[in-house]
Design an enzyme around this catalytic site. Sequence first.
Site, short mmCIF file in Angstrom:
data_model
loop_
_atom_site.label_atom_id
_atom_site.label_comp_id
_atom_site.label_asym_id
_atom_site.label_seq_id
_atom_site.Cartn_x
_atom_site.Cartn_y
_atom_site.Cartn_z
CD GLU A 96 100.37 66.40 25.88
OE1 GLU A 96 99.94 65.75 24.92
OE2 GLU A 96 99.68 67.25 26.47
CB CYS A 109 103.91 74.55 31.55
SG CYS A 109 102.79 73.54 32.50
CB CYS A 116 97.98 62.83 37.96
SG CYS A 116 98.02 63.63 39.58
CB CYS A 120 91.56 66.96 40.19
SG CYS A 120 92.81 67.04 41.49
CB CYS A 123 92.54 67.46 36.09
SG CYS A 123 94.23 67.31 35.45
N GLY A 166 100.99 65.61 36.27
CA GLY A 166 101.46 65.03 37.52
C GLY A 166 101.42 65.95 38.71
CB SER A 220 95.59 73.26 42.57
OG SER A 220 96.62 73.52 41.65
CB CYS A 341 95.49 74.91 32.93
SG CYS A 341 96.61 76.20 33.29
N1 SAH Z 1 99.14 68.54 40.01
C1 SAH Z 1 99.46 69.90 40.20
C2 SAH Z 1 100.09 70.56 39.00
C3 SAH Z 1 99.49 70.26 37.64
S1 SAH Z 1 97.89 70.86 37.27
C4 SAH Z 1 98.26 70.67 40.68
O1 SAH Z 1 97.16 70.13 40.65
O2 SAH Z 1 98.45 71.81 41.11
C5 SAH Z 1 98.14 72.59 36.88
C6 SAH Z 1 96.92 73.47 37.16
O3 SAH Z 1 95.89 73.27 36.16
C7 SAH Z 1 96.26 73.16 38.49
O4 SAH Z 1 95.93 74.35 39.16
C8 SAH Z 1 95.04 72.42 38.05
O5 SAH Z 1 94.07 72.39 39.04
C9 SAH Z 1 94.64 73.16 36.82
N2 SAH Z 1 93.69 72.44 35.97
C10 SAH Z 1 93.53 71.10 35.87
N3 SAH Z 1 92.56 70.81 34.97
C11 SAH Z 1 92.09 71.99 34.50
C12 SAH Z 1 91.11 72.34 33.51
N4 SAH Z 1 90.44 71.42 32.84
N5 SAH Z 1 90.91 73.65 33.28
C13 SAH Z 1 91.61 74.61 33.91
N6 SAH Z 1 92.57 74.33 34.83
C14 SAH Z 1 92.81 73.03 35.13
FE1 SF4 Z 2 96.77 65.54 39.21
FE2 SF4 Z 2 96.93 68.23 39.36
FE3 SF4 Z 2 95.34 67.03 37.52
FE4 SF4 Z 2 94.70 66.94 40.13
S1 SF4 Z 2 94.82 68.79 38.84
S2 SF4 Z 2 94.62 65.20 38.68
S3 SF4 Z 2 96.70 66.76 41.08
S4 SF4 Z 2 97.56 66.90 37.62
#
Ligand code: SAH
Ligand code: SF4
Length: 368
Positions: A96, A109, A116, A120, A123, A166, A220, A341
């Site tokens: 996406e 974005c 990934c 986390c 996420c 990713g 992050s 996000c």
């Molecule tokens: N993998 C990379 C980039 C993609 S995630 C990273 O982790 O930085 C983009 C951003 O969205 C990151 O800061 C991530 O921690 C945040 N994110 C992930 N899941 C989220 C959620 N459920 N609510 C708000 N932010 C989230």
């Molecule tokens: Fe991957 Fe970023 Fe999501 Fe963590 S927050 S699972 S590194 S996409």
Amino acid sequence: MSIPGPVVNLFDLNRSELEDFFESAVAKSYRAQQIMKWIYHRQETSFAAMTDISKAHRAWLLDETSLTLPEVVTRQISRDGTIKWVVRVANGNCVEMVLIPDRGRNTLCVSSQVGCTLDCSFCATGKQGFNGNLSTADIIGQVWLVERELRKKNENVSNVVLMGMGEPLLNLKAVLAATDLMTDDLAFGLSKRRVTISTSGVVPGIYELAEHTDVSLAISLHAPNDALRNVLVPINKKYPIAELMEACGHYLAGLGEHRTLTIEYTLMRGVNDSLAHAKELAKLLEVLRCKINLIPFNPFPASGYERPRVAEIRAFQTYLINAGYTTMLRTTRGSDIDAACGQLVGRVEDRTRRQKRYLARVKAQEVA
Ligand code: SAH
Ligand code: SF4
């Protein structure tokens, strides 16, 4: 009889790789510039239309190369104007990308991987499992497609953030060639300040990145200490906060004194949103020239987390502002189409078993 070599997708190559390719194939490196102007400035993908290239050479290009872009599968517009596309990439999976128009800016974005490998805990992308890296063409192709759409109304992509699906630093080679093209005058010509790579903290990747580029970097973080971060961002067990801070300092040194890093902090109710956390965060970041982006948690099924109440979010922000940090609250955009996000999932043919486990959890929660 000669066996034909593999067709080279020209969207996979940055300027110097294109120059090398044309130099070794037809002893004419200047062709790279000519081709880049066609495919990026004029957005032309038919060799037949490239009339300043000889017929013989066009025939050669047609045989030996391709201009292959991701294929748009769906496009959804949110009530707030955010647009989300699902695109099919070279390995057959779908990812996406999201366009966020905001006060004259068009921030795109883009995704860097199918799913990934990191998991986390908060996420949705992580819950989908993983099915491979995107190619440079897959990444720059996302920008190309949206730019084409925007040009129809005399607009352009003004900012690119690698914050889609990713972990960009686990696909560094393809990501670097793509960011080269984003900032190259012969391609998208964006300022390096307007291209941001977001990482969950892949420390060796940050050092490698510093050797090749000085685009903007977002970290992050999400937790001010290792005990909590180990739970939220498991890669922290491999690269703990102290090592991450050192790597950040190193990257920052290459940016010059007027630029800063961005620290991303997703706020989860009762998990990392207390004033004690804000205080610990302010102390931790003292050594770093940075601004802080607070992201209220965006929910998805069976995540197990909640977004804090507005008063708590504001108190957290106010503490950091009073401690001297520029602290922005990221407004949630596109949540009605799951484009916010951490809500991006695409269609991942999972090679791990993570998706199965996650779906079982969603089902169990629906039954309960
Ligand atoms: N993998 C990379 C980039 C993609 S995630 C990273 O982790 O930085 C983009 C951003 O969205 C990151 O800061 C991530 O921690 C945040 N994110 C992930 N899941 C989220 C959620 N459920 N609510 C708000 N932010 C989230
Ligand atoms: Fe991957 Fe970023 Fe999501 Fe963590 S927050 S699972 S590194 S996409």
